[in-house]
Design a protein around this motif. Structure first.
Motif: not given
Length: 434
Positions: A422-423, A425-427, A429-430, A433
């Motif tokens: 999960t972490k 994926k967040r990294i 994704s950021s 962006n």
């Protein structure tokens, strides 16, 4: 008194005479005679002595210090002013120690050795470690056997022997010497239970040779390998180091950065408004560091903010220790929280095995199946499902060749744990962006 002085005193006529007297717990209150050379010279009655023995047992079982008994007689007299036993109770510091060392301990040890000498088969357990007080190596000996009276397996402490050099020959000499002193048949030993150092394996070989020389028909010692708990710990340690994530250094540095440093703790609390600090990291018990890595994840944002603030603000002094430099560098790694989470995920997978088998219960028949389950679960993280299905037994499981690319999952499909994934994926994704 030192050990030599105590042993010398035990051989003296005064000591021997003092412990000649016998007592039975629970006898009626009767004054004791004052015959010379009798333990009854030192007690008012059997029931008073029974109370003192029970109190000494309470001190031992509750890990009280002997010093804590210093004012107990006066306390009991005030608490129970109408009790004849309390009025005569005199189990202070020295008497409690004497009862424990020269009365209770020899009694139980004698009962145990008498029982062990009657056993047809039993397991002898040993483990040696450094004793910082005596500055010698201390080898503890335990015995494990089937207790027919209570219908269960018993594991009991036998004794401790102390050594300077601790080669296999030295260990063998000490063990044999003790067994001979209590007249235990060495051929009745079913197994030597131990951990994994090479010196212990050498001792196992020498002990088997000794038994065979004494009795040609003696059974061969059962060999089930070394301690599975040590192997799992060391395997996790090796895997963590192979990742090159420096988890050990980071977790250890987190603790040392703030321990024994009131100034840094005050700065940390002022900057982050948090009073939650890292937990001490243990280098020898890797999987006991599960709470340590959980705490590190909980406070990582605060630690990062602390490092950033002291680097930029002239109000706070920048630490110059090696621990701070390690933490400063690790806060620059955006994947560090992910690494913590992956570390935690694997540790949690291994923890149930360690908890289950950290027991005196007879669990040996379940070790193989439990280890197979652990290994199979770890392999699911990086081995293809069809390959694992083809490995229907533990032997086939161990023959899987990890070097063959076709047996392993693609990097994108590796299982690093739900939280770590999960972490990640967040990294990702950021970064997309930005």
């Amino acid at each position: 008194m030192g050990e030599a002085a105590v042993k010398s005193h035990m051989k003296s006529k005064k000591h021997v005479d003092a412990v000649k007297g016998t007592f039975v717990l629970g006898r009626s209150e009767q004054p004791c005679s004052s015959g010379a050379g009798d333990i009854r010279n030192y007690v008012a009655s059997n029931e008073t002595l029974a109370a003192e023995v029970l109190w000494a047992l309470k001190v031992i079982l509750s890990h009280y210090s002997y010093k804590s008994c210093e004012d107990i007689p006066e306390l009991f007299k005030r608490m129970f002013p109408d009790s004849q036993i309390a009025s005569k109770f005199s189990c202070g510091e020295k008497k409690c120690a004497y009862l424990a060392c020269f009365g209770i301990a020899p009694y139980f040890q004698r009962k145990l050795t008498d029982e062990v000498t009657k056993l047809e088969l039993f397991v002898l357990l040993f483990d040696e470690s450094h004793n910082k007080v005596t500055q010698t190596k201390q080898m503890d000996l335990h015995v494990r056997f089937w207790d027919a009276k209570n219908s269960r397996v018993q594991t009991r402490y036998l004794t401790s022997v102390f050594l300077g050099h601790a080669t296999a020959d030295d260990l063998l000499e000490k063990i044999v010497s003790y067994l001979d002193s209590i007249k235990i048949q060495k051929s009745n030993i079913l197994q030597l239970s131990m951990d994994g150092p090479n010196v212990n394996w050498k001792l196992h070989e020498l002990f088997q040779e000794l038994i065979s020389e004494v009795d040609e028909n003696a059974p061969i010692l059962v060999n089930v390998g070394s301690c599975g708990l040590h192997i799992v710990h060391n395997a996790f340690k090796a895997g963590s180091k192979a990742s090159t994530w420096s988890i050990q250094e980071v977790l250890s540095s987190l603790h040392w950065l703030f321990v024994d440093s009131p100034a840094r703790r005050e700065d940390y609390t002022e900057i982050t408004s948090s009073v939650v600090f890292p937990i001490k990291y243990c280098k020898h018990r890797w999987l006991e560091n599960l709470p340590v890595v959980v705490r590190a994840q909980e406070i990582w944002k605060e630690v990062t903010f602390y490092v950033t603030t002291v680097q930029r603000s002239s109000k706070y002094s920048v630490p110059t220790s090696k621990s701070y430099k390690t933490i400063r560098d690790s806060t620059q790694d955006p994947l560090m929280p992910l690494k913590f989470a992956a570390f935690e995920s694997v540790a949690k997978q291994l923890q149930p095995f360690l908890v289950q088998f950290q027991s005196d219960s007879p669990l040996l028949p379940f070790v193989a199946s439990s280890l197979e389950k652990v290994i199979r679960g770890l392999m699911k993280r990086f081995v293809k499902a069809d390959v694992l299905q083809g490995a229907s037994s533990a032997v086939k499981l161990l023959k899987i060749d990890f070097k063959k690319r076709e047996n392993c999952l693609d990097v994108e499909k590796l299982d690093v744990g739900f939280v770590a994934a999960t972490k990640l994926k967040r990294i990702a994704s950021s970064q997309e962006n930005q």
